[in-house]
Design an enzyme around this catalytic site. Structure first.
Site, PDB file in Angstrom:
ATOM      1  N   THR A 326       1.301  -0.526   6.710  1.00  0.00           N
ATOM      2  CA  THR A 326       1.541  -2.075   6.041  1.00  0.00           C
ATOM      3  C   THR A 326       1.834  -2.804   7.476  1.00  0.00           C
ATOM      4  OG1 THR A 326       1.960  -1.404   3.825  1.00  0.00           O
ATOM      5  CG2 THR A 326       2.465  -3.633   4.726  1.00  0.00           C
ATOM      6  N   GLN A 356      -2.541  -3.111   0.698  1.00  0.00           N
ATOM      7  CA  GLN A 356      -1.767  -3.786   1.670  1.00  0.00           C
ATOM      8  C   GLN A 356      -2.903  -4.062   2.994  1.00  0.00           C
ATOM      9  OE1 GLN A 356      -0.870  -1.029  -0.086  1.00  0.00           O
ATOM     10  NE2 GLN A 356       1.352  -1.023  -0.230  1.00  0.00           N
ATOM     11  N   GLN A 378      -3.510  -8.652  -0.661  1.00  0.00           N
ATOM     12  CA  GLN A 378      -2.282  -8.172  -1.022  1.00  0.00           C
ATOM     13  C   GLN A 378      -1.519  -8.226   0.423  1.00  0.00           C
ATOM     14  OE1 GLN A 378      -1.973  -4.515  -3.017  1.00  0.00           O
ATOM     15  NE2 GLN A 378       0.320  -4.245  -2.589  1.00  0.00           N
ATOM     16  N   ASP A 379      -0.184  -8.580   0.483  1.00  0.00           N
ATOM     17  CA  ASP A 379       0.604  -8.425   1.624  1.00  0.00           C
ATOM     18  C   ASP A 379       0.013  -9.736   2.759  1.00  0.00           C
ATOM     19  OD1 ASP A 379       2.165  -6.795   0.307  1.00  0.00           O
ATOM     20  OD2 ASP A 379       2.071  -5.152   1.499  1.00  0.00           O
ATOM     21  N   ASP A 400       2.271  -9.909  -3.976  1.00  0.00           N
ATOM     22  CA  ASP A 400       3.291  -9.967  -2.784  1.00  0.00           C
ATOM     23  C   ASP A 400       2.752 -10.703  -1.383  1.00  0.00           C
ATOM     24  OD1 ASP A 400       4.520  -8.485  -4.825  1.00  0.00           O
ATOM     25  OD2 ASP A 400       4.340  -6.476  -3.923  1.00  0.00           O
ATOM     26  N   ARG A 468       8.896 -11.379  -7.043  1.00  0.00           N
ATOM     27  CA  ARG A 468       9.610 -10.201  -7.497  1.00  0.00           C
ATOM     28  C   ARG A 468      10.368  -9.778  -6.537  1.00  0.00           C
ATOM     29  NH1 ARG A 468       5.475  -5.347  -8.322  1.00  0.00           N
ATOM     30  NH2 ARG A 468       4.256  -5.634  -6.496  1.00  0.00           N
ATOM     31  N   TRP A 470      11.613  -7.091  -4.087  1.00  0.00           N
ATOM     32  CA  TRP A 470      11.284  -5.878  -3.643  1.00  0.00           C
ATOM     33  C   TRP A 470      12.395  -5.222  -3.134  1.00  0.00           C
ATOM     34  CZ3 TRP A 470       9.479  -6.132   2.463  1.00  0.00           C
ATOM     35  CH2 TRP A 470       9.047  -4.837   2.785  1.00  0.00           C
TER      36      TRP A 470
END
Length: 562
Positions: A326, A356, A378-379, A400, A468, A470
């Protein structure tokens, strides 16, 4: 106060042989200069039992003595850990490319931590007193980032099965080193950081050096002529508050500039430049630049200006699915302090199926992004560490998609959740604070949250949440922002079971729009509806101390609440 001989005999760092371990006493809180036992001082750390195993057991000292001891020992173990990582890299023939990449991430991150710890020690070695606010924030930020770097290294190793053998060899030193770094941060916070007072909730100064999207640059006549000819924009002339530019280069794909790639322009920038002499300006003309840009720590005070969102586009497609970590999947990565970007789009086009896939990874202290867009799934935006400011940016993503453990403020930005894969939900933020003494968190101020076109035109079954947890002490605040109807009434999502629901800090203040109603929000201990006084702690002026460093960037900002 004990003699320094006891402590100095415990260290082997030759770099500090000539440095005294303790500074001369100065005016300070008597309770902080009074000698106490290790057991007593360790009560102020997150893990008192571990703390007592690393501080000298047979003598008493004050918080400053213990703090210097801990920071210096942290530097020693960090150096040893870097050597251990390098040893595994030298024997990497049996490892997968992903495992090697994870180790290389650890090597980069640990090298940065070495720098941060050395700077921190040089500061704590000079005084037995609380520091001025900005100086204290500097060191608390660096020590917070050391913990973040260590956690990122661990996360990267855990994500690849072929690195499991390596992780097992590193897990014990990683665990102990992390606990030691936590002790150092706790003791620094107790001894050197001034007590913070709640703000008044009054609006701060509004800096509007950029006007109508134009930047008043102060530069030599030659550079000014170059800039005028290539930018084709009328510069606003003002008598003060100008952004100083030391040099300028032009990136143009048609060969009409100094370089045809952004990385070549970055390579031409001076090493370890002093911000007082002005920014090195890289003007990137309109075009689609298919390259993964990386700006190393020694390329300080770069100012990168494009021709606008969707005009100057930097794009890549690295992803975890394609055997990248990532951390290393980013299209654009920067760790150089004082970085500023304006009028640029950064994309990762791997798509939702690849998991990711980071567009921007930012680990640059005192960095600023103005009128930029970040587009992925994502990310999308990895606000990794240190202090960051985003103004009037567009951010697109799904799972996220604003994550990391920086002290980051997003102001007047547009946040666009997109349509994720079937069965996925959208979580706008996943903040990664791992220690209660880290001065990190995500502050979303006066922003607009609306569904991107693909999500808006879907069948409406996708659930979208504000964030949320992490990590254990995740911290995110939404203030004075518009929330569209896409936001789930509960507001916040779980990570796994009841993990971090009581230790995280999630707060909302005076938001508007159909998604802002807090009546049916989660009832976790970590969730709060706050007042103006508490909200002010997460403004630019207080959370980032932005009044000290943002004016030189020329980027507009509001210091307090609007």
């Amino acid at each position: 106060m004990p003699s320094s001989n006891l402590f100095s005999s415990l260290f082997t760092i030759s770099l500090f042989i000539l440095l005294p371990l303790f500074a001369s006493p100065s005016l300070a809180d008597v309770s902080l200069t009074r000698p106490v036992s290790p057991g007593t001082i360790c009560k102020s750390t997150p893990d008192p039992s571990f703390c007592k195993t690393v501080l000298p057991p047979s003598q008493t000292a004050n918080v400053y003595d213990y703090g210097r001891f801990s920071v210096r020992r942290s530097l020693s173990v960090c150096r040893k850990f870097l050597s251990l990582v390098q040893k595994y890299l030298n024997r990497s023939s049996t490892l997968s490319n992903t495992a090697i990449e994870a180790l290389e991430d650890c090597q980069l991150l640990t090298g940065l931590s070495m720098d941060f710890l050395l700077t921190s020690f040089q500061t704590v070695n000079t005084t037995n007193s609380t520091l001025p606010s900005m100086q204290a924030d500097d060191v608390q930020t660096l020590l917070s980032a050391v913990l973040t770097n260590q956690q990122t290294c661990l996360d990267g190793l855990q994500s690849t099965a072929s690195a499991w053998r390596v992780k097992n060899g590193l897990s014990i030193p990683m665990s102990n080193d992390t606990k030691l770094y936590s002790v150092s941060l706790a003791l620094f916070t107790k001894g050197w950081v001034p007590k913070k007072k709640n703000g008044t909730g009054q609006p701060g100064r509004k800096h509007l050096i950029f006007r109508n999207g134009r930047l008043p640059l102060k530069m030599s006549s030659r550079n000014y002529e170059i800039y005028q000819s290539v930018c084709r924009r009328k510069l606003l002339q003002t008598s003060d508050d100008q952004v100083t530019v030391s040099n300028i280069v032009v990136v143009s794909q048609d060969g009409g500039g100094n370089f045809t790639t952004i990385n070549d322009a970055v390579a031409a920038a001076p090493i370890n430049a002093n911000g007082g002499t002005g920014y090195f300006l890289i003007y990137v003309t309109a075009g689609v630049y298919e390259e993964n840009v990386s700006i190393a720590k020694n390329k300080k005070y770069l100012l990168m200006i494009g021709d606008g969102i969707n005009e100057t586009i930097i794009t890549g497609n690295r992803s975890v699915a394609d055997n990248s970590t990532t951390f290393n999947s980013a299209t654009f990565a920067v760790v150089a302090p004082g970085f500023v970007a304006v009028d640029i789009s950064i994309r990762n086009t791997a798509g939702p199926i690849k998991g990711q896939a980071v567009a921007l990874r930012n680990g640059a202290d005192l960095s600023t992004f103005y009128s930029c867009s970040f587009e992925a799934y994502q990310d999308t935006l990895y606000a990794h560490s240190l202090r960051q400011f985003y103004r009037e940016c567009d951010i697109y993503g799904t799972v996220d998609f604003i994550f990391g453990n920086a002290a980051a403020v997003f102001q007047n930005c547009n946040i666009y959740p997109r349509l994720p894969l079937t069965g996925q939900s959208n979580e706008i933020t996943a903040q990664g604070r791992t220690d209660p003494n880290q001065n990190t968190g995500t502050s979303i101020h006066n922003c607009t949250i609306k569904a991107a076109d693909d999500l808006a035109s879907s069948n409406g079954t996708t659930q979208t949440f504000l964030g949320r947890p992490w990590k254990q002490y995740s911290r995110t605040v939404y203030m004075q922002s518009f929330m569209g109807s896409l936001i789930n009434p509960a507001g916040w999502d779980r990570w796994s079971g009841d993990f971090a629901l009581n230790t995280s800090y999630y707060a909302e203040y005076n938001n508007t729009g159909p998604g802002s109603n807090t009546t049916n929000r989660v009832t976790w201990l970590g969730y709060h509806v706050i007042n103006a006084t508490n909200a002010t702690n997460f403004t630019v002026s207080n959370f980032l101390l932005g009044d000290i460093w943002l004016p030189q960037t020329g980027v507009p900002y509001t210091g307090g609440l609007v």
